[in-house]
Structures are given as structure tokens and as C-alpha cells.
Design a protein around this motif. Sequence first.
Motif, mmCIF file in Angstrom:
data_model
loop_
_atom_site.group_PDB
_atom_site.id
_atom_site.type_symbol
_atom_site.label_atom_id
_atom_site.label_comp_id
_atom_site.label_asym_id
_atom_site.label_seq_id
_atom_site.Cartn_x
_atom_site.Cartn_y
_atom_site.Cartn_z
ATOM 1 N N SER A 40 -50.830 -7.591 -17.020
ATOM 2 C CA SER A 40 -49.327 -8.313 -16.904
ATOM 3 C C SER A 40 -48.685 -7.289 -15.640
ATOM 4 O O SER A 40 -48.868 -6.537 -15.163
ATOM 5 C CB SER A 40 -48.504 -8.339 -18.181
ATOM 6 N N VAL A 41 -47.270 -7.862 -15.544
ATOM 7 C CA VAL A 41 -46.448 -7.071 -14.752
ATOM 8 C C VAL A 41 -46.143 -5.632 -15.546
ATOM 9 O O VAL A 41 -46.169 -5.535 -16.517
ATOM 10 C CB VAL A 41 -44.974 -7.975 -14.608
ATOM 11 N N SER A 42 -45.676 -4.788 -14.605
ATOM 12 C CA SER A 42 -45.389 -3.679 -14.959
ATOM 13 C C SER A 42 -44.531 -3.418 -15.836
ATOM 14 O O SER A 42 -43.638 -4.143 -16.108
ATOM 15 C CB SER A 42 -44.719 -2.840 -13.702
ATOM 16 N N MET A 43 -44.611 -2.453 -16.998
ATOM 17 C CA MET A 43 -43.822 -2.240 -18.115
ATOM 18 C C MET A 43 -42.559 -2.065 -17.701
ATOM 19 O O MET A 43 -41.380 -2.517 -18.319
ATOM 20 C CB MET A 43 -44.340 -1.319 -18.799
ATOM 21 N N ALA A 44 -42.076 -1.413 -16.448
ATOM 22 C CA ALA A 44 -40.639 -1.233 -16.138
ATOM 23 C C ALA A 44 -39.929 -2.415 -15.943
ATOM 24 O O ALA A 44 -38.586 -2.299 -15.841
ATOM 25 C CB ALA A 44 -40.703 -0.641 -14.589
ATOM 26 N N ALA A 45 -40.573 -3.658 -15.614
ATOM 27 C CA ALA A 45 -40.056 -4.775 -15.453
ATOM 28 C C ALA A 45 -39.599 -5.393 -16.658
ATOM 29 O O ALA A 45 -38.628 -6.185 -16.759
ATOM 30 C CB ALA A 45 -40.715 -5.744 -14.613
ATOM 31 N N THR A 46 -40.219 -5.162 -17.787
ATOM 32 C CA THR A 46 -40.062 -5.864 -19.199
ATOM 33 C C THR A 46 -39.652 -4.828 -20.390
ATOM 34 O O THR A 46 -39.077 -5.452 -21.316
ATOM 35 C CB THR A 46 -41.270 -6.654 -19.414
ATOM 36 N N GLN A 47 -39.517 -3.627 -20.087
ATOM 37 C CA GLN A 47 -39.452 -2.650 -21.089
ATOM 38 C C GLN A 47 -37.949 -2.699 -21.810
ATOM 39 O O GLN A 47 -37.165 -3.045 -21.018
ATOM 40 C CB GLN A 47 -39.743 -1.230 -20.621
ATOM 41 N N THR A 125 -32.056 -10.573 -15.548
ATOM 42 C CA THR A 125 -32.918 -9.312 -15.902
ATOM 43 C C THR A 125 -33.860 -9.602 -16.979
ATOM 44 O O THR A 125 -35.131 -8.959 -16.915
ATOM 45 C CB THR A 125 -31.988 -8.040 -16.281
ATOM 46 N N GLN A 126 -33.605 -10.473 -18.223
ATOM 47 C CA GLN A 126 -34.559 -10.585 -18.811
ATOM 48 C C GLN A 126 -35.920 -11.404 -18.393
ATOM 49 O O GLN A 126 -36.755 -11.485 -19.184
ATOM 50 C CB GLN A 126 -33.640 -11.567 -20.219
ATOM 51 N N LYS A 127 -35.574 -12.218 -17.390
ATOM 52 C CA LYS A 127 -36.549 -13.077 -16.759
ATOM 53 C C LYS A 127 -37.307 -12.632 -15.552
ATOM 54 O O LYS A 127 -37.861 -13.041 -14.813
ATOM 55 C CB LYS A 127 -36.129 -14.504 -16.505
ATOM 56 N N LEU A 128 -37.096 -11.212 -15.464
ATOM 57 C CA LEU A 128 -37.716 -10.441 -14.203
ATOM 58 C C LEU A 128 -39.306 -10.663 -14.218
ATOM 59 O O LEU A 128 -39.739 -10.641 -13.326
ATOM 60 C CB LEU A 128 -37.017 -8.857 -14.161
ATOM 61 N N GLY A 129 -39.752 -10.163 -15.415
ATOM 62 C CA GLY A 129 -41.170 -10.144 -15.464
ATOM 63 C C GLY A 129 -41.810 -11.488 -15.213
ATOM 64 O O GLY A 129 -42.891 -11.623 -14.693
ATOM 65 N N GLU A 130 -41.023 -12.510 -15.791
ATOM 66 C CA GLU A 130 -41.491 -13.941 -15.792
ATOM 67 C C GLU A 130 -41.507 -14.161 -14.135
ATOM 68 O O GLU A 130 -42.447 -15.022 -13.592
ATOM 69 C CB GLU A 130 -40.784 -14.902 -16.313
ATOM 70 N N LEU A 142 -51.827 -8.648 -1.913
ATOM 71 C CA LEU A 142 -50.710 -7.744 -2.176
ATOM 72 C C LEU A 142 -50.599 -6.461 -1.461
ATOM 73 O O LEU A 142 -51.621 -5.662 -1.912
ATOM 74 C CB LEU A 142 -50.464 -7.615 -3.709
ATOM 75 N N ASN A 143 -49.576 -6.282 -0.507
ATOM 76 C CA ASN A 143 -49.735 -4.964 0.193
ATOM 77 C C ASN A 143 -48.891 -3.839 -0.704
ATOM 78 O O ASN A 143 -49.674 -2.613 -0.844
ATOM 79 C CB ASN A 143 -48.823 -5.189 1.363
ATOM 80 N N SER A 144 -47.856 -4.411 -1.314
ATOM 81 C CA SER A 144 -47.325 -3.218 -2.214
ATOM 82 C C SER A 144 -46.238 -3.831 -3.256
ATOM 83 O O SER A 144 -45.686 -4.853 -3.086
ATOM 84 C CB SER A 144 -46.569 -2.126 -1.421
ATOM 85 N N ARG A 145 -45.935 -3.179 -4.210
ATOM 86 C CA ARG A 145 -45.106 -3.731 -5.344
ATOM 87 C C ARG A 145 -44.409 -2.548 -5.894
ATOM 88 O O ARG A 145 -45.146 -1.561 -6.386
ATOM 89 C CB ARG A 145 -45.707 -4.818 -6.148
ATOM 90 N N ILE A 146 -43.090 -2.422 -5.803
ATOM 91 C CA ILE A 146 -42.350 -1.291 -6.523
ATOM 92 C C ILE A 146 -41.318 -1.824 -7.488
ATOM 93 O O ILE A 146 -40.469 -2.818 -7.066
ATOM 94 C CB ILE A 146 -41.600 -0.394 -5.225
ATOM 95 N N ILE A 147 -41.402 -1.312 -8.616
ATOM 96 C CA ILE A 147 -40.639 -1.668 -9.728
ATOM 97 C C ILE A 147 -39.571 -0.454 -10.088
ATOM 98 O O ILE A 147 -40.422 0.382 -10.517
ATOM 99 C CB ILE A 147 -41.143 -2.383 -10.816
ATOM 100 N N SER A 148 -38.410 -0.602 -10.152
ATOM 101 C CA SER A 148 -37.756 0.619 -10.567
ATOM 102 C C SER A 148 -36.778 0.183 -11.830
ATOM 103 O O SER A 148 -36.251 -1.036 -11.769
ATOM 104 C CB SER A 148 -36.791 1.076 -9.446
ATOM 105 N N ALA A 149 -36.786 1.136 -12.650
ATOM 106 C CA ALA A 149 -35.805 0.876 -13.889
ATOM 107 C C ALA A 149 -34.949 2.205 -13.974
ATOM 108 O O ALA A 149 -35.233 3.098 -14.484
ATOM 109 C CB ALA A 149 -36.396 0.575 -15.026
ATOM 110 N N GLU A 150 -33.659 1.939 -13.591
ATOM 111 C CA GLU A 150 -32.979 3.183 -13.420
ATOM 112 C C GLU A 150 -31.945 3.274 -14.896
ATOM 113 O O GLU A 150 -31.303 2.368 -15.063
ATOM 114 C CB GLU A 150 -31.805 3.204 -12.543
#
Length: 289
Positions: A40-47, A125-130, A142-150
Amino acid sequence: MKTKFLSISLVALLLIGCKKGGYAESAYATADSAAVVSDSVSMAATQVVEGKQFVKTAEVDMEVKDVYDATISIEKQLQSLGGFVTKSRMEAQTLSEDTYNTSDESAMLVRKFQNQNRMQVRVPTQKLGEFLDFINDKKVFLNSRIISAEDVSAGIRLAKMESERQAKTQSNISQLKAGKDKVNLDDNNMSEANLQKYSDEILADNLKFSTVDIFIKEPKTSVAKIPIVNTKNIDNEYKYNFFYDVKNAFVEGFYLIQQLFVFLISIWPIVLIGGLVFYFLRRRKVFEK
């Protein structure tokens, strides 16, 4: 006694076996859960972590089959999720351009290009993973995907304490006697309160909506064939006109003669003095003989 000991040993082995079996089942369940997360999508997007608040952002660089269709799909998905587009710049990157003459009047411009689009969108934000799952399905590479959770939890607590401090300061200022100093203190404290409120609103917006920067392009090279005028033949047609140039040359020569004649007239004193000097020198030589 011996029989009793064997019975106890058998029960112990069974218990140990049950515990081992339970442990093994738990390990497999953990492995299955890890597989689900990795697919699935990175945990940073849904945690979601208790007591923590995150400002989430993402950057996606990928290739799609058709940039225009992908852009329309992304915009429609955003609308359905309650998000919006803040920037979208679709353009064609020209790789080469050549012109081929097909007749005296016509030519063909052959342009090779790649379509691409740079987008910046805001998604709840709640629907970022979707949303990231959706755009991931549109890719061919896919060249690159960066997900940040500050983690901004500490900043939120600090902002709350600052608001309380400003409220207390305002209460203390109100108890002072009226005067110039009180006005300045009140003005400065109100300015700080406004800045704090502005920062709080921006932070609240960033917590509610995640920013996603998207760059999509087509892997293939597109070709455009554009009919144009044969400009080279037109240039040759009007580059040289014999009779017109002869007429202009004759007129320019006549003007040159006029300018030379006017010039000679303008220097007549010099010509006259030179003539008199030549005359007297010649006459002197005749007398000397």
C-alpha cells in the motif's frame, strides 16, 4: 508414581507445543501485515499516532500514458475527495524541429515533443493515502515519490502557551494607567497576538489539507506535422530585381554627381587660390629664363 510423572511431562509438552504454535501463528500474521503495508501507500501518508499531529506533504514524479487524460482524472478525483488545485502548468517540451520544403509555395514543419504537466494540489489529509493510491494507478513508470510527515505537536503546544501568555499580558496592560507607554505596550501585544493567530490558521490549514506536488510526463515522443509557407522560396523570389536595382543604381549615380559638383563649388576659394599660386609660379619661371 512413574505414571504420574509421565502424565505431567506429557501435559507440559502439550502446553509448550501450544505456546510454540501460537507464537508461530503470530509471526505469520505479523509478516502478512507487513506485506499489506509494503503493497500500500507509505505509512507516512496514513499513519495516526496518539498524541501526535503531522503536517503531511508529498512529491510524485512519474510517467503516464497520456498527460492530458491523467490531468483530467486527477482533477476529477480531487474534486470528489474535497481537494483543489493550486497550480497546473501543462506544456510541450520541444525536442527537435525541422522544416521540409514540399513545393515552391508549401513546406512541412515536423516538431518532436513530449507533453508534461507540473501540478500542485491540496487534498484533505485524511484522504491523502487514497489520493496517492489513485494517482499511482495512472503511472506507467514511477521515477520518484517522497512523502513527508512533520511532527508539529510541540509547536502546537507552544502556540497554545504563547496565546495564554499574550492573554495574560493583555490583562496586565489593561490594569496600567493610561499613557503613551500603555498604548505602545497594548499595540505591540496586539501585533504579536495577530501574528500568532495568523500562524495558527496556517498551521490548522496545513494539518487539514496536505500539499502534493505532481510532475507527470509522457515516456513516448509525439510528432506534430504543421503545414507552413515555403519561406525560402519567397525570399529567393524577392531577393533580387534586376530592373529595379538598375534604376536605383542610375538614380544613386546621378545623386553622387550632384553631390560632387556641390562639393567642388563649396571649395571654390581653395581652387582659386591654388590657381593663382600656380599661375605666378609659372610666370616667375618664364621671366627667369
